[in-house]
Scaffold this motif. Structure first.
Motif, PDB file in Angstrom:
ATOM      1  N   ALA A  14       5.624   8.425  -5.563  1.00 50.19           N
ATOM      2  CA  ALA A  14       5.983   6.949  -5.829  1.00 50.19           C
ATOM      3  C   ALA A  14       5.800   6.110  -4.779  1.00 50.19           C
ATOM      4  CB  ALA A  14       7.137   6.774  -6.552  1.00 50.19           C
ATOM      5  N   ILE A  15       5.716   6.782  -3.570  1.00 50.71           N
ATOM      6  CA  ILE A  15       5.765   6.222  -2.233  1.00 50.71           C
ATOM      7  C   ILE A  15       4.944   6.786  -1.359  1.00 50.71           C
ATOM      8  CG2 ILE A  15       7.955   4.951  -2.161  1.00 50.71           C
ATOM      9  CD1 ILE A  15       9.027   7.441  -0.882  1.00 50.71           C
ATOM     10  N   SER A  16       4.246   6.011  -0.278  1.00 49.57           N
ATOM     11  CA  SER A  16       3.247   6.771   0.846  1.00 49.57           C
ATOM     12  C   SER A  16       3.436   5.746   1.852  1.00 49.57           C
ATOM     13  CB  SER A  16       1.950   6.999   0.108  1.00 49.57           C
ATOM     14  OG  SER A  16       1.382   5.743  -0.027  1.00 49.57           O
ATOM     15  N   LEU A  17       2.816   6.547   2.918  1.00 46.90           N
ATOM     16  CA  LEU A  17       2.899   6.008   4.344  1.00 46.90           C
ATOM     17  C   LEU A  17       1.777   4.823   4.243  1.00 46.90           C
ATOM     18  CD1 LEU A  17       4.246   8.574   6.364  1.00 46.90           C
ATOM     19  CD2 LEU A  17       5.362   6.468   6.340  1.00 46.90           C
ATOM     20  N   VAL A  18       1.830   3.700   4.352  1.00 48.53           N
ATOM     21  CA  VAL A  18       0.568   2.624   4.186  1.00 48.53           C
ATOM     22  C   VAL A  18       0.158   2.018   5.595  1.00 48.53           C
ATOM     23  CG1 VAL A  18       1.275   2.217   1.789  1.00 48.53           C
ATOM     24  CG2 VAL A  18       2.032   0.724   3.561  1.00 48.53           C
ATOM     25  N   ASN A  25       1.162   0.169  14.431  1.00 50.66           N
ATOM     26  CA  ASN A  25       2.532  -0.364  14.184  1.00 50.66           C
ATOM     27  C   ASN A  25       2.834  -1.182  12.917  1.00 50.66           C
ATOM     28  OD1 ASN A  25       3.566   0.164  17.031  1.00 50.66           O
ATOM     29  ND2 ASN A  25       1.681  -1.128  17.703  1.00 50.66           N
ATOM     30  N   LYS A  26       1.661  -1.077  12.321  1.00 51.17           N
ATOM     31  CA  LYS A  26       1.810  -1.817  10.745  1.00 51.17           C
ATOM     32  C   LYS A  26       2.159  -0.798   9.796  1.00 51.17           C
ATOM     33  CE  LYS A  26      -1.236  -5.465  11.593  1.00 51.17           C
ATOM     34  NZ  LYS A  26      -2.300  -5.208  12.908  1.00 51.17           N
ATOM     35  N   ARG A  27       2.055   0.498  10.314  1.00 52.44           N
ATOM     36  CA  ARG A  27       2.683   1.532   9.438  1.00 52.44           C
ATOM     37  C   ARG A  27       4.017   1.321   8.954  1.00 52.44           C
ATOM     38  NH1 ARG A  27       0.773   6.991   9.383  1.00 52.44           N
ATOM     39  NH2 ARG A  27       2.179   8.678   8.814  1.00 52.44           N
ATOM     40  N   GLU A  28       3.997   1.727   7.487  1.00 50.14           N
ATOM     41  CA  GLU A  28       5.413   1.470   6.679  1.00 50.14           C
ATOM     42  C   GLU A  28       5.495   2.514   5.469  1.00 50.14           C
ATOM     43  OE1 GLU A  28       6.511  -2.461   5.370  1.00 50.14           O
ATOM     44  OE2 GLU A  28       4.380  -2.882   5.430  1.00 50.14           O
ATOM     45  N   ALA A  29       6.531   3.069   5.026  1.00 56.49           N
ATOM     46  CA  ALA A  29       6.580   3.550   3.865  1.00 56.49           C
ATOM     47  C   ALA A  29       6.676   2.637   2.888  1.00 56.49           C
ATOM     48  CB  ALA A  29       8.069   4.523   3.953  1.00 56.49           C
ATOM     49  N   ALA A  30       6.027   2.743   1.754  1.00 54.54           N
ATOM     50  CA  ALA A  30       5.991   1.783   0.752  1.00 54.54           C
ATOM     51  C   ALA A  30       5.505   2.182  -0.630  1.00 54.54           C
ATOM     52  CB  ALA A  30       5.115   0.565   1.091  1.00 54.54           C
TER      53      ALA A  30
END
Lengths: 247, 617
Positions: free
Chosen positions: A141-145, A149-154
């Motif tokens: 349901a989530i992934s690292l996008v 530095n803009k990376r986030e789990a979402a």
């Protein structure tokens, strides 16, 4: 079996196991943040790096990924290793100055403060939530996008995900506690994923105990009848011979 | 075209193609590579085609669109065969005159290369110093073939090496030949190609995959693009030979989608090779099968890294993974995989055709053959240059590059792309090969070569490359994601005059941690620009930090523009051009007055003043 040295211990280990697994078995402490034995290793936090040497040549490797080898000499606490861990934890401390697990680990590694400009983030991007959601729960349901530095789990497009079942495994494995799960009345809310779930009421005690979406998912995956999911774990009886109906 | 079923059939067809071609028939070979197209070559080519028609020369004079000859600085590049007359900077308006000159067997003097230092003109390609000092085994054929016509490649002996490998050599013998040639990976790492092939060949699992890496993420390098666009069959031929040596039947070309022409030309080349029987089942009747598919990349720098590339090919996010188990054992879909860069594959047919000894005779002890560099920055002749390994930087920059622009003083050259390092003047005579560049703190990397002069600030340069790398870091591991960001932060601070005591040490401390701790080669090499600039230009850092001064006059916060009254005749050109209105006209013959409080330090006045009356300090 292979023979190797970890610090001053000569150990025998199963082929294919990693240095970290073997070290933990022997009670040798190696710090980690992105490792969990339930999911695959990513080698992302780099805190578990150790110094290995073969034929007088030494280098740093991530112990969570490096498979043991015959005759390998591993040092988990050399100056080179400590210096690296200190820089890494300082970088994380600057990113998440208010996260307790980072503060504690920094102290443990002898880092009291950082000179870098402070941010106020709570996620260290270890990716454990993403891995557990994919590998254990099986819903992704989530992934690292995004990158760098803009990376986030979402969730996809930062919207509530249709795949999320509200099980809360992500929150369970999160080392910093940045994923919150709140059960209020008949609702479960996971604010980080913009997720809201209706909770199921236990037929026996009347307490709300799990998201309906999760129970539906389990029923489908396990092929069990609906009644199996109508009673909360507390009301189930350990003795299989006596059904909860009788109790 | 029926499939070719044997080496003898191939030779027959080759003879047929050659027989149909009159070597004395005039041909206007025009660069249709990306560089020249960007300069407007499409229009030029169309004008030439129309002109040939208009002068009634259809069928008598050919117009060939070919790949990049390398001299991008002077596009559109046009070569008139059979003489080999080379015209530079050709425009649509020149079409009539050039076509007429072919009829009249004349040379148009004004379109020839003029040596800026001697004033001498050069009629033929080989007389131009830019070309004369190169050895163009790989890129040389770009002006002699239309990349969309396989017959052009065959006419020059193409696919002869493949026939030789399949019918006169066992797979082991091919492998041995490449090992003996000591070909090293042109993607930058310089790993011995033969050894890599052997590991993959010896891996037990099947199937085995082979990959062409045409991701070429360095914005300053374009040799892989030039080869794929200009001579795609040479890459494919090497690729098929390698697959045969390794025992692979399935190959992928990973190519960035930002190279549309390369994608197109490669696609055409694959189709033609399939049609002729160089790809597919039972190649040339040898019993060897090999198919090639194209995977297009989305343009992330990190996807040039082998494991990230493979993840991307699998349809996953392009992120690298640890290589403790080599990709030769577990690569694409966890199967043994051999990946080489475009230029590496393109070298293979040469080695098979001419032998390992021939190849080994070029280059240095540790690095054999030629290498293509992208020579850019402040040199007179920019473009792609192919040189033997071991050539000095001085020869590349001065003999081929024609020296520094505007008679400025050479300061440094950045080699290897954004994560390479700068090399200062004292090493201009170092022989350039894989090991020597590493020894100097830089690397072969992408083959990019950015020349810098006295007007470049080294802190600014380091900041520039770090901000590129910060942006291109995938963000998976902490040292690269967080560390590079912090290095960039410190560099920004220094360049803005907010540097403090201990910043250099902090940069060095971070650099060591990133180099040792990062997951992939992108991260591990990211500190190179900082480390080399500190190593060779420490005093420049110190001037920024201690004296709040930018010696090169680049860092905006640390400089001011001044009018030198004695030199200013009050012409007012700076007044007209200043976007801020910060310069006041004081009447003719009186020097202008610059108001520092309004000045944004854009540098326009400095650029427009022809008299040197504006000073930066």
């Amino acid at each position: 079996m292979v023979n190797l040295w970890i610090d001053d211990h000569e150990v025998k280990a199963k082929e294919g196991s990693t240095i970290l697994e073997v070290a933990r078995e022997k009670g040798i402490h190696i710090p980690t943040l992105c490792y969990h034995d339930a999911v695959s290793s990513a080698g992302a936090c780099r805190l578990c790096m150790v110094e290995i040497s073969k034929n007088a040549h030494s280098r740093l490797v991530t112990s969570c990924l490096y498979p043991v080898e015959e005759g390998l000499v591993v040092k988990t606490n050399t100056e080179r290793v400590i210096n690296l861990r200190r820089v890494i934890i300082e970088l994380l401390l600057a990113r998440c100055p208010n996260v307790k697990v980072i503060q504690d680990m920094a102290r443990e590694l002898g880092v009291e403060k950082t000179e870098f400009e402070l941010e106020d983030k709570d996620c260290i991007l270890c990716g454990l939530c993403v891995r557990v959601c994919e590998e254990i729960v099986g819903v992704s349901a989530i992934s690292l996008v995004n990158r760098g530095n803009k990376r986030e789990a979402a969730t996809p497009f930062y919207e509530a995900s249709n795949s999320c079942i509200g099980c809360g495994s992500c929150a369970y494995v999160c080392p910093t506690g940045c994923i919150k799960v709140e059960d209020v009345g008949d609702k479960r809310i996971i604010p980080r994923w913009k997720a809201e779930f209706k909770l199921k009421k236990c037929r026996v005690c009347g307490n709300y105990f799990a998201p309906e979406a999760q129970l539906d998912y389990l029923r489908r995956e396990l092929g069990l009848p609906e009644e199996e999911f109508e009673v909360c774990p507390n009301c189930r009886v350990i003795d299989n011979d006596v059904s909860y109906e009788e109790v | 075209m029926p499939r070719i079923n044997s080496p003898s059939e191939l030779e027959e067809i080759r003879k047929e193609i050659q027989a149909k071609r009159d070597p004395n028939k005039p041909c206007i070979a025009m660069c249709a590579g990306t560089g020249c197209l960007a300069l407007g070559a499409r229009k030029v080519i169309e004008s030439f085609k129309e002109e040939v028609k208009r002068q009634g020369l259809e069928g008598k004079v050919d117009v060939r669109e070919n790949g990049c000859p390398g001299f991008c600085e002077r596009g559109t590049v046009v070569v008139i065969y059979p003489e080999g007359i080379c015209y530079l900077g050709v425009k649509s308006e020149d079409a009539a005159e050039v076509v007429l000159s072919i009829q009249e067997k004349k040379v148009i003097e004004r379109l020839l290369y003029v040596n800026p230092s001697t004033g001498e003109k050069a009629t033929y390609e080989q007389e131009i110093p830019f070309y004369r000092n190169q050895i163009r085994h790989l890129i040389g054929n770009n002006t002699r073939i239309d990349p969309r016509n396989i017959d052009d490649y065959l006419a020059l002996g193409g696919y002869g090496a493949l026939a030789k490998a399949l019918f006169q050599r066992t797979a082991d013998e091919v492998l041995e030949e490449v090992k003996k040639a000591n070909l090293r990976g042109r993607g930058g790492g310089g790993f011995p190609t033969g050894k890599k092939w052997e590991t993959c060949r010896n891996a037990l699992e099947k199937p085995k995959y082979v990959i062409v890496n045409c991701d070429e993420g360095d914005p300053g390098a374009f040799m892989d693009r030039a080869l794929t666009e200009g001579n795609p069959h040479s890459v494919l031929e090497g690729f098929i030979i390698g697959a045969y040596a390794i025992g692979s039947h399935e190959g992928y070309v990973y190519i960035r989608n930002e190279y549309p022409l390369a994608v197109e030309n490669l696609g055409i080349a694959i189709e033609q090779a399939e049609e002729y029987g160089f790809l597919g089942k039972n190649i040339l009747g040898s019993g060897f099968d090999f198919t090639v598919r194209v995977g297009r990349g989305g343009g992330a720098f990190v996807c040039g890294e082998s494991t990230a590339l493979m993840a991307s090919l699998e349809g996953k996010v392009g992120e690298p993974r640890a290589k403790y188990i080599h990709t030769a054992e577990k690569g694409l879909w966890d199967k043994p995989t051999n990946l080489n860069n475009v230029e590496t594959w393109a070298n293979v047919p040469l080695i098979i055709n001419k032998g390992a000894d021939w190849f080994g005779a070029i280059g240095t002890e540790g690095s054999k053959g030629t290498k293509i560099f992208s020579l850019v920055g402040k040199v007179n002749n920019t473009g792609l240059v192919e040189v033997p390994m071991g050539i000095t930087l001085r020869d590349i920059i001065y003999k081929i590059g024609g020296g520094i622009r505007g008679n400025k003083k050479f300061k440094a050259v950045q080699t290897g792309g954004p994560s390479g390092g700068v090399i200062p003047e004292q090493f201009l005579d170092a022989p350039i090969d894989f090991d020597e560049l590493t020894k100097l703190g830089s690397m072969m990397g992408s083959g990019g070569m950015i020349v810098m002069d006295e007007d470049n600030c080294m802190v600014d340069i380091a900041k520039y490359f770090l901000s590129f790398l910060e942006e291109e870091s995938c963000g998976k591991c902490v040292p690269c994601r967080e560390g590079v960001k912090r290095m960039e932060e410190i560099l920004s601070r220094i360049s803005e005059g907010r540097g403090k005591e201990g910043d250099i040490q902090q940069l060095e401390r971070l650099a060591t941690a990133i180099a040792e701790g990062a997951l992939c080669a992108l991260g591990k090499t990211a500190p190179n620009p900082v480390l080399t600039t500190i190593k060779y230009f420490r005093e420049e850092y110190e001037a920024h930090i201690k004296e709040k001064r930018c010696p090169a006059g680049v860092c905006k916060e640390l400089i001011n523009y001044f009018v030198i009254d004695e030199k200013c005749p009050g012409c007012g050109i700076c007044v007209k051009n200043c976007p801020q209105g910060s310069i006041t006209f004081m009447g003719k013959k009186n020097p202008v007055v610059l108001d520092q409080s309004k000045c944004t330090k854009c540098g326009t006045c400095f650029d427009v003043c022809k008299l040197g009356a504006i000073e930066v300090r």
